[in-house]
Design a protein around this motif. Structure first.
Motif, PDB file in Angstrom:
ATOM      1  N   ALA A   1       0.854  -1.303  -0.217  1.00 50.41           N
ATOM      2  CA  ALA A   1       0.134   0.129  -0.114  1.00 50.41           C
ATOM      3  C   ALA A   1       1.099   1.208  -0.151  1.00 50.41           C
ATOM      4  N   ALA A   2       1.977   1.164   0.643  1.00 53.95           N
ATOM      5  CA  ALA A   2       2.945   2.183   0.677  1.00 53.95           C
ATOM      6  C   ALA A   2       4.127   2.029  -0.291  1.00 53.95           C
ATOM      7  N   TRP A   3       4.058   1.250  -1.264  1.00 52.13           N
ATOM      8  CA  TRP A   3       5.384   0.938  -2.213  1.00 52.13           C
ATOM      9  C   TRP A   3       6.040   2.139  -2.999  1.00 52.13           C
ATOM     10  N   PRO A   4       6.828   2.247  -3.104  1.00 55.24           N
ATOM     11  CA  PRO A   4       8.081   1.427  -2.552  1.00 55.24           C
ATOM     12  C   PRO A   4       8.390   1.697  -0.986  1.00 55.24           C
ATOM     13  N   ALA A   5       8.275   0.771  -0.454  1.00 54.12           N
ATOM     14  CA  ALA A   5       8.376   0.819   1.370  1.00 54.12           C
ATOM     15  C   ALA A   5       9.040  -0.373   1.824  1.00 54.12           C
ATOM     16  N   ALA A   6       9.172  -0.428   2.915  1.00 50.52           N
ATOM     17  CA  ALA A   6       9.807  -1.799   3.761  1.00 50.52           C
ATOM     18  C   ALA A   6       9.632  -1.686   5.088  1.00 50.52           C
TER      19      ALA A   6
ATOM     20  N   VAL B   1       6.033   0.916   8.280  1.00 51.98           N
ATOM     21  CA  VAL B   1       6.970   0.806   7.279  1.00 51.98           C
ATOM     22  C   VAL B   1       7.380   2.072   7.001  1.00 51.98           C
ATOM     23  N   ALA B   2       8.796   1.884   6.332  1.00 55.79           N
ATOM     24  CA  ALA B   2       9.611   3.017   6.093  1.00 55.79           C
ATOM     25  C   ALA B   2       9.411   3.511   4.662  1.00 55.79           C
ATOM     26  N   ILE B   3       9.289   4.656   4.359  1.00 53.61           N
ATOM     27  CA  ILE B   3       9.148   5.006   2.964  1.00 53.61           C
ATOM     28  C   ILE B   3      10.195   6.268   2.828  1.00 53.61           C
ATOM     29  N   GLN B   4      10.351   6.864   1.516  1.00 60.16           N
ATOM     30  CA  GLN B   4      11.392   8.017   1.333  1.00 60.16           C
ATOM     31  C   GLN B   4      10.731   9.497   2.008  1.00 60.16           C
TER      32      GLN B   4
ATOM     33  N   LYS C   1       3.847  11.648   0.380  1.00 54.29           N
ATOM     34  CA  LYS C   1       2.571  11.695   0.909  1.00 54.29           C
ATOM     35  C   LYS C   1       1.542  10.524   0.564  1.00 54.29           C
ATOM     36  N   LEU C   2       0.762   9.781   1.478  1.00 54.51           N
ATOM     37  CA  LEU C   2      -0.015   8.639   1.002  1.00 54.51           C
ATOM     38  C   LEU C   2      -0.974   8.470   2.097  1.00 54.51           C
ATOM     39  N   ASP C   3      -2.021   7.660   1.833  1.00 54.76           N
ATOM     40  CA  ASP C   3      -2.800   7.141   2.871  1.00 54.76           C
ATOM     41  C   ASP C   3      -2.457   5.632   2.956  1.00 54.76           C
ATOM     42  N   VAL C   4      -2.637   4.931   4.068  1.00 57.14           N
ATOM     43  CA  VAL C   4      -2.188   3.706   4.379  1.00 57.14           C
ATOM     44  C   VAL C   4      -3.370   3.019   5.008  1.00 57.14           C
ATOM     45  N   PRO C   5      -3.459   1.833   5.114  1.00 57.11           N
ATOM     46  CA  PRO C   5      -4.422   1.018   5.955  1.00 57.11           C
ATOM     47  C   PRO C   5      -4.567   1.438   7.552  1.00 57.11           C
ATOM     48  N   ASP C   6      -5.727   1.067   8.110  1.00 61.60           N
ATOM     49  CA  ASP C   6      -5.727   1.111   9.440  1.00 61.60           C
ATOM     50  C   ASP C   6      -4.676   0.161  10.133  1.00 61.60           C
ATOM     51  N   GLY C   7      -4.146   0.492  11.336  1.00 60.73           N
ATOM     52  CA  GLY C   7      -3.045  -0.272  11.949  1.00 60.73           C
ATOM     53  C   GLY C   7      -1.682  -0.266  11.259  1.00 60.73           C
ATOM     54  N   VAL C   8      -1.285   0.870  10.469  1.00 59.18           N
ATOM     55  CA  VAL C   8      -0.252   0.770   9.822  1.00 59.18           C
ATOM     56  C   VAL C   8       0.355   2.094  10.144  1.00 59.18           C
ATOM     57  N   ARG C   9       1.741   2.246  10.544  1.00 56.37           N
ATOM     58  CA  ARG C   9       2.221   3.516  10.868  1.00 56.37           C
ATOM     59  C   ARG C   9       3.344   3.716   9.922  1.00 56.37           C
TER      60      ARG C   9
ATOM     61  N   ARG D   1       7.107   5.614   8.736  1.00 59.04           N
ATOM     62  CA  ARG D   1       8.337   6.241   9.086  1.00 59.04           C
ATOM     63  C   ARG D   1       8.891   6.795   7.929  1.00 59.04           C
ATOM     64  N   ARG D   2       9.038   8.065   7.874  1.00 65.01           N
ATOM     65  CA  ARG D   2       9.805   8.900   6.633  1.00 65.01           C
ATOM     66  C   ARG D   2      11.255   8.752   7.060  1.00 65.01           C
ATOM     67  N   THR D   3      12.060   8.442   6.036  1.00 67.78           N
ATOM     68  CA  THR D   3      13.489   8.152   6.197  1.00 67.78           C
ATOM     69  C   THR D   3      14.331   8.496   5.002  1.00 67.78           C
ATOM     70  N   SER D   4      15.463   9.049   5.265  1.00 68.65           N
ATOM     71  CA  SER D   4      16.463   9.247   3.868  1.00 68.65           C
ATOM     72  C   SER D   4      17.086   8.049   3.487  1.00 68.65           C
ATOM     73  N   GLY D   5      17.289   7.822   2.389  1.00 69.77           N
ATOM     74  CA  GLY D   5      18.677   6.796   1.985  1.00 69.77           C
ATOM     75  C   GLY D   5      17.641   5.481   2.189  1.00 69.77           C
ATOM     76  N   LEU D   6      16.652   5.483   1.778  1.00 73.63           N
ATOM     77  CA  LEU D   6      15.678   4.246   2.034  1.00 73.63           C
ATOM     78  C   LEU D   6      16.141   3.154   1.257  1.00 73.63           C
ATOM     79  N   THR D   7      16.652   3.284  -0.064  1.00 76.75           N
ATOM     80  CA  THR D   7      17.122   2.216  -0.855  1.00 76.75           C
ATOM     81  C   THR D   7      18.212   1.449  -0.201  1.00 76.75           C
ATOM     82  N   GLU D   8      19.385   2.325   0.436  1.00 76.62           N
ATOM     83  CA  GLU D   8      20.704   1.684   0.938  1.00 76.62           C
ATOM     84  C   GLU D   8      20.357   0.856   2.232  1.00 76.62           C
ATOM     85  N   ARG D   9      19.167   0.967   2.885  1.00 74.63           N
ATOM     86  CA  ARG D   9      18.841   0.486   4.115  1.00 74.63           C
ATOM     87  C   ARG D   9      18.046  -0.727   4.362  1.00 74.63           C
ATOM     88  N   VAL D  10      17.441  -1.039   2.835  1.00 78.53           N
ATOM     89  CA  VAL D  10      16.401  -2.148   2.712  1.00 78.53           C
ATOM     90  C   VAL D  10      17.231  -3.334   2.386  1.00 78.53           C
ATOM     91  N   ARG D  11      16.777  -4.661   2.941  1.00 75.19           N
ATOM     92  CA  ARG D  11      17.180  -5.792   2.433  1.00 75.19           C
ATOM     93  C   ARG D  11      15.961  -6.390   1.475  1.00 75.19           C
TER      94      ARG D  11
END
Length: 283
Positions: A34-39, A56-59, A63-71, A73-83
């Protein structure tokens, strides 16, 4: 397919192939897609953890809407931090630990932050070094000095909240000699590990954490080792509990110092800022 109820929308653009309740793993996938690209991030990225609210972390800047029960986190350098090879994608463990510990340290719960670290490192001995490398690469981390200290303590052998509490609140705060930690003993004919040993003085400190000592077998094994050490004239063993470390560290330090002096230590304990007058006078 929707009319035939072969699929249903869990979120606009995200579908599941059944009409029943979502499993927890499906909730994680829905949150990420729902938040893609996200992790998955924070506690949600820690293996085996199932927080009620999935994070879930996003870049930054999205700005976006997500389902209930989802929080979010906005972060920098998301691509480098994701498995990316994990399913669903999640922030690397060392990065997720830093985020989670930072939040706990910000609330003053240092013990909880250290407990998270010890749990995560239990099956990954090299994780402390990975956390330190990740810290060095990040420009802004709330509580960085405390987190670095926690990781360093764990790397150097203080393997539980109780052991770290003893190291800082009892031993260092009151000027006791530095003990050796996680010392291997074969006094009983099999390998056991001693929490703290004052080698030249022949004194052992065993820290009675509930996770290790909650069975009769565990107590028996410890008692057998203590008896073997004593029979060989090797060491005197002191058993210290959570209450003695976190409720009465000053009194505990004073009494341990008395034992150490009886075994030949020529130093003297010092008072810490928290020592009550009676403890200071005794010291």
């Amino acid at each position: 397919m929707r009319r035939r109820k072969e699929i249903r929308a869990a979120h606009p653009g995200v579908y599941v192939d059944h009409t029943g309740p979502l499993t927890y793993e499906q909730r994680e996938w829905v949150a990420v897609l729902a938040a893609w690209p996200a992790a998955l991030s924070g506690e949600s990225a820690i293996p085996g953890r199932r927080p009620a609210v999935i994070e879930v972390a996003i870049q930054h800047g999205r700005k976006l809407d997500v389902p209930d029960g989802v929080r979010i986190r906005r972060t920098s350098g998301l691509t480098e931090r994701v498995r990316r090879n994990s399913r669903p994608p999640r922030i690397r463990l060392e990065e997720a630990l830093i985020d989670l510990m930072s939040a706990q340290v910000a609330t003053g719960d240092v013990a909880a932050a250290f407990a998270e670290l010890t749990r995560a490192c239990f099956r990954r001995p090299g994780l402390p070094e990975a956390v330190l490398r990740a810290l060095a690469q990040r420009s802004r981390v709330a509580g960085r000095p405390i987190i670095e200290g926690l990781v360093t303590d764990l790397r150097d052998g203080a393997c539980s909240v109780l052991e770290r509490g003893y190291l800082h609140r009892v031993e260092r705060a009151h000027g006791l000699p530095r003990g050796s930690r996680q010392v291997v003993s074969e006094a009983t004919g099999r390998r056991t590990v001693i929490d703290v040993r004052y080698d030249e003085l022949g004194v052992i400190v065993e820290l009675q954490g509930r996770a290790v000592h909650d069975t009769a077998e565990a107590y028996d094994a410890d008692a057998e080792r203590d008896l073997a050490e004593a029979a060989a004239g090797a060491a005197e063993t002191l058993r210290i509990t959570y209450g003695q470390v976190f409720r009465t560290p000053c009194r505990t330090a004073t009494r341990i110092a008395q034992v150490l002096r009886r075994h030949g230590w020529t130093g003297a304990p010092r008072s810490c800022p928290d020592c009550p007058p009676a403890a200071s006078a005794a010291a």
